[in-house]
Design a protein around this motif. Sequence first.
Motif, PDB file in Angstrom:
ATOM      1  N   UNK A   1      83.718  33.036  38.829  1.00  0.00           N
ATOM      2  CA  UNK A   1      84.514  32.702  40.007  1.00  0.00           C
ATOM      3  C   UNK A   1      85.078  33.955  40.659  1.00  0.00           C
ATOM      4  N   UNK A   2      85.479  34.938  39.839  1.00  0.00           N
ATOM      5  CA  UNK A   2      85.929  36.217  40.407  1.00  0.00           C
ATOM      6  C   UNK A   2      84.806  36.868  41.196  1.00  0.00           C
ATOM      7  N   UNK A   3      83.610  36.926  40.608  1.00  0.00           N
ATOM      8  CA  UNK A   3      82.474  37.563  41.275  1.00  0.00           C
ATOM      9  C   UNK A   3      82.092  36.824  42.547  1.00  0.00           C
ATOM     10  N   UNK A   4      82.161  35.503  42.525  1.00  0.00           N
ATOM     11  CA  UNK A   4      81.862  34.723  43.726  1.00  0.00           C
ATOM     12  C   UNK A   4      82.873  35.019  44.829  1.00  0.00           C
ATOM     13  N   UNK A   5      84.124  35.219  44.451  1.00  0.00           N
ATOM     14  CA  UNK A   5      85.126  35.589  45.440  1.00  0.00           C
ATOM     15  C   UNK A   5      84.834  36.948  46.053  1.00  0.00           C
ATOM     16  N   UNK A   6      84.407  37.908  45.213  1.00  0.00           N
ATOM     17  CA  UNK A   6      84.059  39.248  45.702  1.00  0.00           C
ATOM     18  C   UNK A   6      82.896  39.178  46.679  1.00  0.00           C
ATOM     19  N   UNK A   7      81.884  38.362  46.361  1.00  0.00           N
ATOM     20  CA  UNK A   7      80.662  38.294  47.160  1.00  0.00           C
ATOM     21  C   UNK A   7      80.737  37.263  48.277  1.00  0.00           C
ATOM     22  N   UNK A   8      81.908  36.621  48.416  1.00  0.00           N
ATOM     23  CA  UNK A   8      82.120  35.608  49.449  1.00  0.00           C
ATOM     24  C   UNK A   8      81.127  34.455  49.321  1.00  0.00           C
ATOM     25  N   UNK A   9      80.922  34.019  48.090  1.00  0.00           N
ATOM     26  CA  UNK A   9      80.046  32.887  47.808  1.00  0.00           C
ATOM     27  C   UNK A   9      80.884  31.650  47.516  1.00  0.00           C
ATOM     28  N   UNK A  10      80.326  30.453  47.692  1.00  0.00           N
ATOM     29  CA  UNK A  10      81.071  29.233  47.354  1.00  0.00           C
ATOM     30  C   UNK A  10      81.427  29.199  45.870  1.00  0.00           C
ATOM     31  N   UNK A  11      82.448  28.444  45.538  1.00  0.00           N
ATOM     32  CA  UNK A  11      82.843  28.292  44.139  1.00  0.00           C
ATOM     33  C   UNK A  11      81.703  27.688  43.336  1.00  0.00           C
TER      34      UNK A  11
END
Length: 410
Positions: free
Chosen positions: A295-305
Amino acid sequence: MTAVLLVGWRPKAIAALRRLGAEVTCAHRPGEDDAATSEQRPHRSVRIADATNAESVLSGLARHDLSLADFDVVCSQQEFTMVTAALIGRDRAWMPLPTAIGLRDKEVQKRRIRQAGLRVADCWLVDDIRSMKVPAYPSVLKPLSGAGARDTVVLGSPAAADDARERLLGARRRGPWLLERFVPGHEHAIDGVVRDGRLHRLSISRYQSNLIRMQDGAHMLYVAQDPAEHPELYRQGRELAESAMRALGHTDGVFHMEAFRDTDGFVFSECGGRVCGGMADVMAELKFGIDLHDEWARGVLRLPAGPQRPVQSRNFAHGWLPLPAGRLVSAPSRAQIEARPGVREANVWLARGDRVVDPRSSSGAGLGTVLVEGDTAAEVEQNFGALVTWIQQNSKIDREEPTGSAVHTR
Protein backbone atom coordinates in the motif's frame (compact mmCIF):
# COMPACT_ATOMS: atom_id res chain seq x y z
CA MET A 1 8.61 1.94 -16.08
CA THR A 2 8.51 4.49 -13.25
CA ALA A 3 11.98 5.57 -12.10
CA VAL A 4 12.03 5.87 -8.29
CA LEU A 5 14.69 7.29 -5.98
CA LEU A 6 14.33 5.77 -2.50
CA VAL A 7 16.21 7.71 0.18
CA GLY A 8 17.34 5.41 2.99
CA TRP A 9 17.67 1.63 3.07
CA ARG A 10 14.36 -0.23 3.28
CA PRO A 11 14.53 -3.71 1.70
CA LYS A 12 10.80 -4.45 1.94
CA ALA A 13 10.00 -1.09 0.36
CA ILE A 14 12.35 -1.91 -2.52
CA ALA A 15 10.71 -5.30 -3.03
CA ALA A 16 7.22 -3.75 -3.01
CA LEU A 17 8.20 -1.11 -5.57
CA ARG A 18 9.82 -3.71 -7.82
CA ARG A 19 6.76 -5.97 -7.70
CA LEU A 20 4.72 -3.05 -9.02
CA GLY A 21 7.11 -2.57 -11.93
CA ALA A 22 9.19 0.39 -10.72
CA GLU A 23 12.88 0.87 -11.46
CA VAL A 24 14.43 1.57 -8.07
CA THR A 25 17.56 3.51 -7.22
CA CYS A 26 18.32 3.52 -3.49
CA ALA A 27 20.63 5.96 -1.69
CA HIS A 28 21.97 4.14 1.37
CA ARG A 29 25.03 3.53 3.51
CA PRO A 30 27.62 0.92 2.49
CA GLY A 31 26.92 -2.53 3.92
CA GLU A 32 23.21 -2.03 4.58
CA ASP A 33 22.40 -4.27 1.62
CA ASP A 34 24.74 -7.13 2.60
CA ALA A 35 21.92 -9.47 3.66
CA ALA A 36 19.37 -8.40 1.03
CA THR A 37 17.65 -11.03 -1.09
CA SER A 38 17.54 -10.66 -4.87
CA GLU A 39 14.07 -9.10 -4.81
CA GLN A 40 15.14 -6.65 -2.09
CA ARG A 41 18.04 -5.28 -4.11
CA PRO A 42 17.50 -2.04 -6.03
CA HIS A 43 18.30 -1.79 -9.70
CA ARG A 44 21.01 0.68 -8.69
CA SER A 45 22.63 1.55 -5.36
CA VAL A 46 24.05 4.98 -4.59
CA ARG A 47 26.21 4.51 -1.51
CA ILE A 48 26.41 7.56 0.71
CA ALA A 49 27.52 8.43 4.24
CA ASP A 50 24.25 9.81 5.59
CA ALA A 51 20.79 9.38 4.04
CA THR A 52 19.36 12.02 6.39
CA ASN A 53 21.62 14.69 4.89
CA ALA A 54 20.52 16.34 1.64
CA GLU A 55 24.08 17.24 0.69
CA SER A 56 25.18 13.63 1.12
CA VAL A 57 22.33 12.34 -1.06
CA LEU A 58 22.73 14.93 -3.81
CA SER A 59 26.51 14.52 -3.89
CA GLY A 60 26.10 10.75 -4.15
CA LEU A 61 23.77 11.17 -7.12
CA ALA A 62 26.24 13.54 -8.79
CA ARG A 63 29.06 11.00 -8.38
CA HIS A 64 26.90 8.59 -10.39
CA ASP A 65 26.12 11.27 -13.00
CA LEU A 66 22.50 11.31 -11.84
CA SER A 67 20.17 14.24 -11.20
CA LEU A 68 16.60 14.60 -10.00
CA ALA A 69 15.52 14.82 -13.65
CA ASP A 70 16.40 11.12 -13.96
CA PHE A 71 13.58 10.16 -11.58
CA ASP A 72 9.82 10.30 -11.76
CA VAL A 73 9.39 10.25 -7.99
CA VAL A 74 11.59 10.66 -4.89
CA CYS A 75 10.43 8.93 -1.72
CA SER A 76 11.32 7.46 1.66
CA GLN A 77 9.89 4.85 4.00
CA GLN A 78 12.35 5.60 6.79
CA GLU A 79 11.49 7.83 9.74
CA PHE A 80 14.64 9.94 9.68
CA THR A 81 14.90 10.43 5.89
CA MET A 82 11.34 11.50 5.09
CA VAL A 83 12.00 15.24 5.20
CA THR A 84 15.26 14.79 3.28
CA ALA A 85 13.43 12.99 0.46
CA ALA A 86 10.63 15.58 0.35
CA LEU A 87 13.15 18.44 0.38
CA ILE A 88 15.38 17.22 -2.43
CA GLY A 89 12.48 15.77 -4.43
CA ARG A 90 10.53 19.04 -4.58
CA ASP A 91 7.80 18.63 -7.22
CA ARG A 92 8.88 15.02 -7.73
CA ALA A 93 8.49 14.10 -4.05
CA TRP A 94 5.93 11.46 -3.08
CA MET A 95 4.55 13.85 -0.48
CA PRO A 96 4.65 17.65 -0.04
CA LEU A 97 7.39 19.04 2.20
CA PRO A 98 4.92 20.60 4.71
CA THR A 99 3.30 17.19 5.13
CA ALA A 100 6.66 15.48 5.69
CA ILE A 101 7.57 18.08 8.33
CA GLY A 102 4.19 17.68 10.02
CA LEU A 103 4.73 13.92 10.19
CA ARG A 104 8.13 14.38 11.84
CA ASP A 105 8.28 17.49 14.04
CA LYS A 106 6.18 16.84 17.13
CA GLU A 107 5.52 20.50 17.96
CA VAL A 108 4.34 21.29 14.43
CA GLN A 109 2.32 18.09 14.40
CA LYS A 110 0.53 18.65 17.69
CA ARG A 111 -0.21 22.28 16.79
CA ARG A 112 -1.92 21.22 13.56
CA ILE A 113 -3.86 18.52 15.40
CA ARG A 114 -4.99 21.00 18.06
CA GLN A 115 -6.03 23.53 15.41
CA ALA A 116 -8.21 20.80 13.87
CA GLY A 117 -10.13 20.54 17.16
CA LEU A 118 -8.83 17.09 18.12
CA ARG A 119 -7.90 16.04 21.63
CA VAL A 120 -4.14 16.28 22.18
CA ALA A 121 -1.90 16.87 25.19
CA ASP A 122 -0.94 20.43 26.07
CA CYS A 123 2.67 21.01 25.02
CA TRP A 124 5.34 23.68 25.21
CA LEU A 125 8.45 24.26 23.12
CA VAL A 126 11.74 24.26 25.07
CA ASP A 127 14.32 26.01 22.88
CA ASP A 128 17.12 25.59 25.42
CA ILE A 129 17.07 23.08 28.27
CA ARG A 130 18.79 25.64 30.51
CA SER A 131 15.66 27.80 30.53
CA MET A 132 13.10 24.98 30.82
CA LYS A 133 10.10 25.78 33.00
CA VAL A 134 7.59 23.02 33.66
CA PRO A 135 3.99 24.36 33.87
CA ALA A 136 2.48 21.12 35.18
CA TYR A 137 3.51 17.82 36.75
CA PRO A 138 3.76 15.12 35.63
CA SER A 139 5.03 16.11 32.17
CA VAL A 140 7.03 14.35 29.47
CA LEU A 141 10.18 15.77 27.88
CA LYS A 142 11.06 14.42 24.43
CA PRO A 143 13.02 15.27 21.26
CA LEU A 144 11.10 17.18 18.59
CA SER A 145 11.83 14.59 15.91
CA GLY A 146 12.70 11.42 17.75
CA ALA A 147 11.44 7.87 17.40
CA GLY A 148 11.03 4.78 19.54
CA ALA A 149 10.79 6.74 22.83
CA ARG A 150 14.54 7.45 22.70
CA ASP A 151 15.57 10.18 25.16
CA THR A 152 12.00 10.55 26.41
CA VAL A 153 11.89 11.64 30.04
CA VAL A 154 9.01 11.61 32.53
CA LEU A 155 9.18 14.60 34.91
CA GLY A 156 7.17 13.93 38.03
CA SER A 157 8.39 16.79 40.25
CA PRO A 158 10.52 19.96 40.25
CA ALA A 159 13.43 17.94 41.61
CA ALA A 160 13.09 15.47 38.73
CA ALA A 161 13.06 18.35 36.24
CA ASP A 162 16.24 19.78 37.78
CA ASP A 163 17.91 16.38 37.61
CA ALA A 164 16.93 15.87 33.96
CA ARG A 165 18.15 19.37 33.07
CA GLU A 166 21.55 18.73 34.65
CA ARG A 167 21.95 15.33 33.00
CA LEU A 168 21.10 16.69 29.56
CA LEU A 169 23.40 19.66 30.05
CA GLY A 170 26.17 17.25 31.03
CA ALA A 171 25.56 15.36 27.79
CA ARG A 172 25.52 18.69 25.87
CA ARG A 173 21.94 18.08 24.78
CA ARG A 174 20.57 21.60 25.13
CA GLY A 175 17.71 21.22 22.69
CA PRO A 176 15.34 22.21 21.37
CA TRP A 177 12.94 19.84 23.13
CA LEU A 178 9.20 19.38 23.47
CA LEU A 179 7.55 19.36 26.88
CA GLU A 180 4.02 17.97 27.07
CA ARG A 181 1.49 17.25 29.77
CA PHE A 182 1.43 13.56 30.80
CA VAL A 183 -1.59 11.67 29.42
CA PRO A 184 -2.79 8.82 31.70
CA GLY A 185 -4.84 6.77 29.22
CA HIS A 186 -3.92 3.34 27.82
CA GLU A 187 -1.70 3.63 24.75
CA HIS A 188 -2.71 2.13 21.39
CA ALA A 189 -1.06 1.89 17.97
CA ILE A 190 -3.28 2.82 15.02
CA ASP A 191 -1.95 1.80 11.61
CA GLY A 192 -3.67 2.36 8.32
CA VAL A 193 -3.84 3.40 4.69
CA VAL A 194 -5.12 6.65 3.18
CA ARG A 195 -6.05 7.20 -0.47
CA ASP A 196 -7.18 10.51 -1.95
CA GLY A 197 -7.61 11.87 1.57
CA ARG A 198 -9.88 9.05 2.73
CA LEU A 199 -9.15 6.29 5.23
CA HIS A 200 -8.94 3.03 3.31
CA ARG A 201 -7.69 0.43 5.82
CA LEU A 202 -7.30 0.45 9.61
CA SER A 203 -5.77 -1.79 12.27
CA ILE A 204 -5.50 -1.10 16.00
CA SER A 205 -3.18 -2.70 18.54
CA ARG A 206 -3.08 -2.22 22.29
CA TYR A 207 0.26 -1.80 24.01
CA GLN A 208 0.59 -4.32 26.81
CA SER A 209 2.14 -1.46 28.79
CA ASN A 210 2.39 2.17 27.70
CA LEU A 211 5.57 2.86 25.76
CA ILE A 212 7.03 5.09 28.46
CA ARG A 213 6.80 2.20 30.96
CA MET A 214 9.53 0.28 29.15
CA GLN A 215 11.94 2.58 30.97
CA ASP A 216 10.78 0.83 34.14
CA GLY A 217 11.42 -2.58 32.58
CA ALA A 218 7.98 -3.21 31.02
CA HIS A 219 7.96 -5.35 27.89
CA MET A 220 7.30 -3.87 24.46
CA LEU A 221 4.32 -5.78 23.05
CA TYR A 222 1.59 -4.73 20.59
CA VAL A 223 -1.55 -6.87 20.94
CA ALA A 224 -3.83 -6.82 17.87
CA GLN A 225 -7.42 -5.81 18.62
CA ASP A 226 -10.12 -7.64 16.68
CA PRO A 227 -12.57 -5.22 14.97
CA ALA A 228 -15.54 -7.53 15.58
CA GLU A 229 -14.76 -7.75 19.30
CA HIS A 230 -14.06 -4.02 19.74
CA PRO A 231 -16.46 -2.06 17.50
CA GLU A 232 -16.43 1.11 19.64
CA LEU A 233 -12.63 1.11 19.72
CA TYR A 234 -12.56 1.03 15.93
CA ARG A 235 -15.24 3.68 15.58
CA GLN A 236 -13.21 6.03 17.75
CA GLY A 237 -9.95 5.06 16.03
CA ARG A 238 -11.37 5.64 12.56
CA GLU A 239 -12.75 9.02 13.60
CA LEU A 240 -9.38 10.11 15.00
CA ALA A 241 -7.34 8.76 12.07
CA GLU A 242 -9.47 10.39 9.38
CA SER A 243 -9.40 13.77 11.11
CA ALA A 244 -5.69 13.58 11.97
CA MET A 245 -4.61 12.66 8.44
CA ARG A 246 -6.68 15.52 7.07
CA ALA A 247 -5.10 17.95 9.56
CA LEU A 248 -1.59 16.79 8.63
CA GLY A 249 -2.25 16.84 4.89
CA HIS A 250 -1.36 13.16 4.53
CA THR A 251 -3.65 12.10 1.68
CA ASP A 252 -1.90 9.10 0.06
CA GLY A 253 0.17 6.45 1.79
CA VAL A 254 0.39 4.66 5.12
CA PHE A 255 0.62 5.90 8.69
CA HIS A 256 1.58 4.71 12.15
CA MET A 257 -0.14 6.63 14.94
CA GLU A 258 -0.04 6.37 18.70
CA ALA A 259 -2.92 7.53 20.88
CA PHE A 260 -4.04 7.24 24.49
CA ARG A 261 -7.57 6.00 25.22
CA ASP A 262 -9.56 7.10 28.25
CA THR A 263 -13.25 7.11 29.12
CA ASP A 264 -13.94 9.85 26.56
CA GLY A 265 -12.13 8.22 23.65
CA PHE A 266 -8.71 8.79 22.10
CA VAL A 267 -6.16 11.51 22.84
CA PHE A 268 -3.70 11.99 19.95
CA SER A 269 -0.06 11.34 20.84
CA GLU A 270 2.02 11.32 17.64
CA CYS A 271 2.04 10.01 14.08
CA GLY A 272 4.50 8.99 11.37
CA GLY A 273 3.95 8.51 7.64
CA ARG A 274 5.62 5.12 7.49
CA VAL A 275 5.24 1.43 8.24
CA CYS A 276 5.58 0.60 11.94
CA GLY A 277 8.73 -1.19 13.10
CA GLY A 278 9.09 -4.65 14.59
CA MET A 279 6.80 -7.22 12.95
CA ALA A 280 3.76 -4.94 12.72
CA ASP A 281 3.72 -5.42 8.95
CA VAL A 282 3.48 -9.21 9.25
CA MET A 283 0.77 -8.96 11.90
CA ALA A 284 -1.21 -6.44 9.83
CA GLU A 285 -1.33 -8.84 6.89
CA LEU A 286 -2.19 -11.95 8.91
CA LYS A 287 -4.80 -10.39 11.21
CA PHE A 288 -6.20 -7.53 9.12
CA GLY A 289 -5.39 -8.47 5.52
CA ILE A 290 -3.35 -5.28 4.98
CA ASP A 291 -0.05 -5.42 3.06
CA LEU A 292 1.39 -2.15 4.37
CA HIS A 293 4.47 -2.19 2.14
CA ASP A 294 2.39 -2.78 -0.98
CA GLU A 295 0.00 0.00 0.00
CA TRP A 296 2.92 2.35 0.68
CA ALA A 297 4.41 1.57 -2.73
CA ARG A 298 1.05 2.04 -4.44
CA GLY A 299 0.78 5.45 -2.81
CA VAL A 300 4.26 6.38 -4.09
CA LEU A 301 3.41 5.24 -7.63
CA ARG A 302 -0.08 6.79 -7.56
CA LEU A 303 -1.74 3.43 -8.13
CA PRO A 304 -5.15 2.34 -6.77
CA ALA A 305 -5.22 0.57 -3.42
CA GLY A 306 -4.57 -3.14 -3.54
CA PRO A 307 -6.98 -5.93 -2.62
CA GLN A 308 -7.44 -7.01 0.96
CA ARG A 309 -5.51 -10.18 1.79
CA PRO A 310 -7.09 -13.23 3.47
CA VAL A 311 -7.28 -12.84 7.25
CA GLN A 312 -6.80 -15.34 10.05
CA SER A 313 -9.07 -15.67 13.07
CA ARG A 314 -6.18 -16.25 15.49
CA ASN A 315 -5.02 -13.63 17.97
CA PHE A 316 -1.61 -12.05 17.33
CA ALA A 317 0.91 -9.74 18.97
CA HIS A 318 4.41 -8.61 18.08
CA GLY A 319 7.12 -7.43 20.40
CA TRP A 320 10.81 -6.96 21.11
CA LEU A 321 13.00 -9.46 22.97
CA PRO A 322 14.83 -7.55 25.73
CA LEU A 323 18.21 -8.54 27.17
CA PRO A 324 20.38 -6.80 29.77
CA ALA A 325 22.82 -4.25 28.38
CA GLY A 326 26.38 -5.39 27.65
CA ARG A 327 28.08 -7.65 25.08
CA LEU A 328 26.31 -10.73 23.77
CA VAL A 329 28.12 -13.98 24.59
CA SER A 330 25.35 -16.38 23.56
CA ALA A 331 21.60 -16.47 22.99
CA PRO A 332 18.98 -18.79 21.47
CA SER A 333 18.89 -18.91 17.67
CA ARG A 334 15.99 -17.91 15.47
CA ALA A 335 15.11 -21.58 14.92
CA GLN A 336 15.11 -22.27 18.65
CA ILE A 337 12.88 -19.27 19.31
CA GLU A 338 10.44 -20.24 16.56
CA ALA A 339 10.14 -23.69 18.15
CA ARG A 340 8.79 -22.21 21.39
CA PRO A 341 5.04 -22.35 22.20
CA GLY A 342 2.96 -19.71 20.42
CA VAL A 343 5.79 -18.29 18.29
CA ARG A 344 4.74 -17.71 14.68
CA GLU A 345 7.90 -15.98 13.42
CA ALA A 346 11.06 -14.41 14.83
CA ASN A 347 13.90 -12.13 13.76
CA VAL A 348 17.28 -12.22 15.53
CA TRP A 349 19.59 -9.36 14.61
CA LEU A 350 22.38 -9.72 17.21
CA ALA A 351 25.35 -12.08 16.99
CA ARG A 352 28.06 -13.07 19.46
CA GLY A 353 30.15 -10.04 20.40
CA ASP A 354 27.51 -7.48 19.43
CA ARG A 355 26.61 -4.70 21.84
CA VAL A 356 23.25 -5.17 23.55
CA VAL A 357 21.53 -1.82 23.98
CA ASP A 358 19.81 -1.17 27.29
CA PRO A 359 16.15 -2.06 26.62
CA ARG A 360 15.07 0.88 28.77
CA SER A 361 16.64 3.33 26.33
CA SER A 362 14.77 2.52 23.10
CA SER A 363 11.76 0.52 21.97
CA GLY A 364 13.95 -1.01 19.23
CA ALA A 365 16.55 -2.49 21.60
CA GLY A 366 17.04 -6.19 22.31
CA LEU A 367 17.92 -9.51 20.68
CA GLY A 368 15.29 -9.16 17.97
CA THR A 369 11.56 -9.21 17.37
CA VAL A 370 8.89 -11.88 17.48
CA LEU A 371 5.33 -12.51 16.33
CA VAL A 372 3.29 -14.62 18.76
CA GLU A 373 -0.17 -16.14 18.35
CA GLY A 374 -2.84 -17.86 20.42
CA ASP A 375 -6.54 -18.63 20.72
CA THR A 376 -7.12 -15.58 22.91
CA ALA A 377 -5.38 -12.26 23.51
CA ALA A 378 -4.59 -13.39 27.08
CA GLU A 379 -2.89 -16.52 25.76
CA VAL A 380 -0.81 -14.42 23.36
CA GLU A 381 0.42 -12.23 26.21
CA GLN A 382 1.20 -15.30 28.33
CA ASN A 383 3.16 -16.89 25.47
CA PHE A 384 5.21 -13.72 25.04
CA GLY A 385 5.97 -13.38 28.75
CA ALA A 386 7.10 -17.01 28.96
CA LEU A 387 9.25 -16.56 25.85
CA VAL A 388 11.04 -13.49 27.22
CA THR A 389 11.76 -15.30 30.48
CA TRP A 390 13.12 -18.35 28.61
CA ILE A 391 15.35 -16.23 26.35
CA GLN A 392 16.81 -14.29 29.27
CA GLN A 393 17.46 -17.52 31.20
CA ASN A 394 19.22 -19.05 28.18
CA SER A 395 21.34 -16.05 27.18
CA LYS A 396 24.73 -14.91 28.44
CA ILE A 397 25.69 -11.25 28.52
CA ASP A 398 29.03 -9.73 29.46
CA ARG A 399 27.80 -6.80 31.53
CA GLU A 400 31.20 -5.42 32.58
CA GLU A 401 31.32 -2.88 29.75
CA PRO A 402 29.22 0.24 30.54
CA THR A 403 26.61 0.85 27.86
CA GLY A 404 24.59 3.73 29.27
CA SER A 405 20.90 3.84 30.06
CA ALA A 406 17.88 6.03 29.60
CA VAL A 407 17.33 9.22 31.52
CA HIS A 408 14.12 8.58 33.44
CA THR A 409 13.23 10.57 36.51
CA ARG A 410 10.14 11.14 38.55
